[in-house]
Design an enzyme around this catalytic site. Structure first.
Site, PDB file in Angstrom:
ATOM      1  N   ASP A  64      14.239  13.738  -1.336  1.00  0.00           N
ATOM      2  CA  ASP A  64      14.020  12.788  -2.686  1.00  0.00           C
ATOM      3  C   ASP A  64      13.951  11.979  -1.732  1.00  0.00           C
ATOM      4  O   ASP A  64      14.794  11.367  -1.012  1.00  0.00           O
ATOM      5  CB  ASP A  64      15.343  12.839  -3.105  1.00  0.00           C
ATOM      6  CG  ASP A  64      15.696  11.913  -3.893  1.00  0.00           C
ATOM      7  OD1 ASP A  64      14.977  10.403  -4.204  1.00  0.00           O
ATOM      8  OD2 ASP A  64      16.553  12.266  -5.128  1.00  0.00           O
ATOM      9  N   ASN A  97       3.377   8.397   1.275  1.00  0.00           N
ATOM     10  CA  ASN A  97       2.771   8.767   0.261  1.00  0.00           C
ATOM     11  C   ASN A  97       4.106   8.874  -1.500  1.00  0.00           C
ATOM     12  O   ASN A  97       3.047   8.421  -1.927  1.00  0.00           O
ATOM     13  CB  ASN A  97       1.545   9.443   0.083  1.00  0.00           C
ATOM     14  CG  ASN A  97       1.695   9.965  -1.516  1.00  0.00           C
ATOM     15  OD1 ASN A  97       0.286   9.289  -2.133  1.00  0.00           O
ATOM     16  ND2 ASN A  97       2.173  11.148  -2.263  1.00  0.00           N
ATOM     17  N   SER A 146       0.151   1.926  -0.404  1.00  0.00           N
ATOM     18  CA  SER A 146       0.279   0.520  -0.601  1.00  0.00           C
ATOM     19  C   SER A 146      -0.584   0.068  -2.003  1.00  0.00           C
ATOM     20  O   SER A 146      -1.050   1.359  -2.782  1.00  0.00           O
ATOM     21  CB  SER A 146      -0.379  -0.489   0.397  1.00  0.00           C
ATOM     22  OG  SER A 146       0.376  -1.797  -0.840  1.00  0.00           O
ATOM     23  N   SER A 147      -0.737  -0.815  -2.626  1.00  0.00           N
ATOM     24  CA  SER A 147      -1.531  -0.368  -4.059  1.00  0.00           C
ATOM     25  C   SER A 147      -2.397  -1.903  -3.646  1.00  0.00           C
ATOM     26  O   SER A 147      -2.343  -2.811  -3.146  1.00  0.00           O
ATOM     27  CB  SER A 147      -0.500  -0.596  -5.078  1.00  0.00           C
ATOM     28  OG  SER A 147      -1.175  -0.601  -6.339  1.00  0.00           O
ATOM     29  N   TYR A 160       6.686  -3.164  -8.456  1.00  0.00           N
ATOM     30  CA  TYR A 160       5.931  -2.452  -7.715  1.00  0.00           C
ATOM     31  C   TYR A 160       5.118  -2.664  -6.490  1.00  0.00           C
ATOM     32  O   TYR A 160       4.865  -2.559  -5.335  1.00  0.00           O
ATOM     33  CB  TYR A 160       5.551  -2.046  -8.854  1.00  0.00           C
ATOM     34  CG  TYR A 160       4.367  -0.419  -8.046  1.00  0.00           C
ATOM     35  CD1 TYR A 160       5.609   0.459  -7.787  1.00  0.00           C
ATOM     36  CD2 TYR A 160       3.691  -0.771  -7.832  1.00  0.00           C
ATOM     37  CE1 TYR A 160       4.297   1.151  -7.319  1.00  0.00           C
ATOM     38  CE2 TYR A 160       2.740   0.223  -7.801  1.00  0.00           C
ATOM     39  CZ  TYR A 160       3.038   0.482  -6.989  1.00  0.00           C
ATOM     40  OH  TYR A 160       2.662   2.327  -6.877  1.00  0.00           O
ATOM     41  N   LYS A 164       5.385  -2.963  -2.587  1.00  0.00           N
ATOM     42  CA  LYS A 164       3.901  -2.741  -1.699  1.00  0.00           C
ATOM     43  C   LYS A 164       3.739  -3.698  -0.595  1.00  0.00           C
ATOM     44  O   LYS A 164       2.858  -3.372   0.432  1.00  0.00           O
ATOM     45  CB  LYS A 164       2.743  -2.279  -2.781  1.00  0.00           C
ATOM     46  CG  LYS A 164       3.068  -1.183  -3.747  1.00  0.00           C
ATOM     47  CD  LYS A 164       3.320   0.061  -2.416  1.00  0.00           C
ATOM     48  CE  LYS A 164       3.520   1.502  -2.883  1.00  0.00           C
ATOM     49  NZ  LYS A 164       3.600   2.668  -2.276  1.00  0.00           N
ATOM     50  N   THR A 195      -4.031   9.588 -12.452  1.00  0.00           N
ATOM     51  CA  THR A 195      -3.292  10.859 -12.454  1.00  0.00           C
ATOM     52  C   THR A 195      -2.147  11.232 -13.355  1.00  0.00           C
ATOM     53  O   THR A 195      -1.924   9.956 -14.287  1.00  0.00           O
ATOM     54  CB  THR A 195      -2.261  10.752 -10.790  1.00  0.00           C
ATOM     55  OG1 THR A 195      -1.642   9.333 -10.917  1.00  0.00           O
ATOM     56  CG2 THR A 195      -3.517  10.693 -10.111  1.00  0.00           C
TER      57      THR A 195
END
Length: 254
Positions: A64, A97, A146-147, A160, A164, A195
């Site tokens: 976790d 990830n 990252s994003s 979020y 990142k 996803t």
């Protein structure tokens, strides 16, 4: 059958989505793979089976990544597995990830939601990597995830996206401070991918899907298979001179 000359990769959140594809791509390149899963052991065991089908070793360990206080126990388990399997508690590639989504307007994001996102995507990555260093072989590699949301802004992703952006910066520091051991650190920033991430937000919401496809020069939404190979490449000798980079894997969106 796997030989013990294989490099070993540890992929967090490797039981589904992008992590699953990263694990499979790394295995296709001849790496042994250790994946972590949060709750779904059945799913994780399935991925382990698919990895072993490629002729390399694999296992799944529970983790976790929100709870830094569990990391010592995790590394004890990892230590035992590595010693048992390879006689030596070392691995080569760490892929950070694991994670969850949060879609909430800035004005409505709660402190609890904020803390959860920080713990998973930043604090967890920071301290998991720190604790992994004694196990990481010199000349290995770290890939952080990252994003696109760290570069462009879409409503509802303030916590979020900001987290990142912190990962992007952290990665450059990792590269700087671990370079003396030959360890490279890079970030990949996927765009929107189909996803079950965020409850399948991109995959299952037709309007969201179409909107992203229209904004992407390549005319479609990303797939998990678009991402895995890039991670495998960054862990390979072919990418040996790529360091401290943020590589966006998003079909050129925005």
């Amino acid at each position: 059958m796997a030989t013990h000359n294989n490099k070993i990769a540890l992929v967090t959140g490797g039981s589904r989505g992008l992590g699953r594809e990263m694990a499979l791509a790394l295995a296709s390149d001849g790496n042994d793979v250790i994946i972590t899963y949060h709750t779904n052991q059945t799913q994780a065991d399935e991925v382990v089976g698919l990895i072993k089908d490629k002729g390399v070793s694999a296992t799944a360990l529970q983790l976790d990544s929100r709870k830094t206080e569990t990391f010592d126990n995790f590394f004890q388990t990892l230590n035992s597995y590595l010693k048992e399997t390879y006689k030596e508690a070392k691995f080569d590639y760490l892929i950070n990830n694991g994670g969850t989504a949060l879609y909430a307007p800035f004005e409505k994001t709660t402190e609890e939601q904020f803390d959860e996102i920080i713990n998973i995507h930043f604090k967890g990555v920071y301290f998991l990597t720190q604790k992994a260093l004694p196990f990481l072989n010199d000349n290995g590699a770290i890939v952080n995830v990252s994003s696109g949301l760290a570069r462009f802004s879409l409503p509802g992703s303030s916590a979020y996206g900001a987290t990142k952006a912190a990962v992007d910066t952290l990665t450059r520091y990792m590269a700087k401070e671990l370079g003396n051991r030959g360890i490279r650190a890079n970030t990949i920033a996927p765009g929107a991918i189909e996803t079950d991430f965020g409850g399948g937000h991109v995959r299952d919401n037709k309007e969201v899907n179409l909107h992203i496809a229209n904004d992407t020069p390549l005319g479609r939404v990303g797939l998990p298979t678009d991402i895995g190979g890039v991670v495998a490449f960054l862990c390979s000798p072919r990418a040996g001179w790529i360091n401290a980079q943020r590589i966006e894997v998003s079909g050129g969106i925005y």
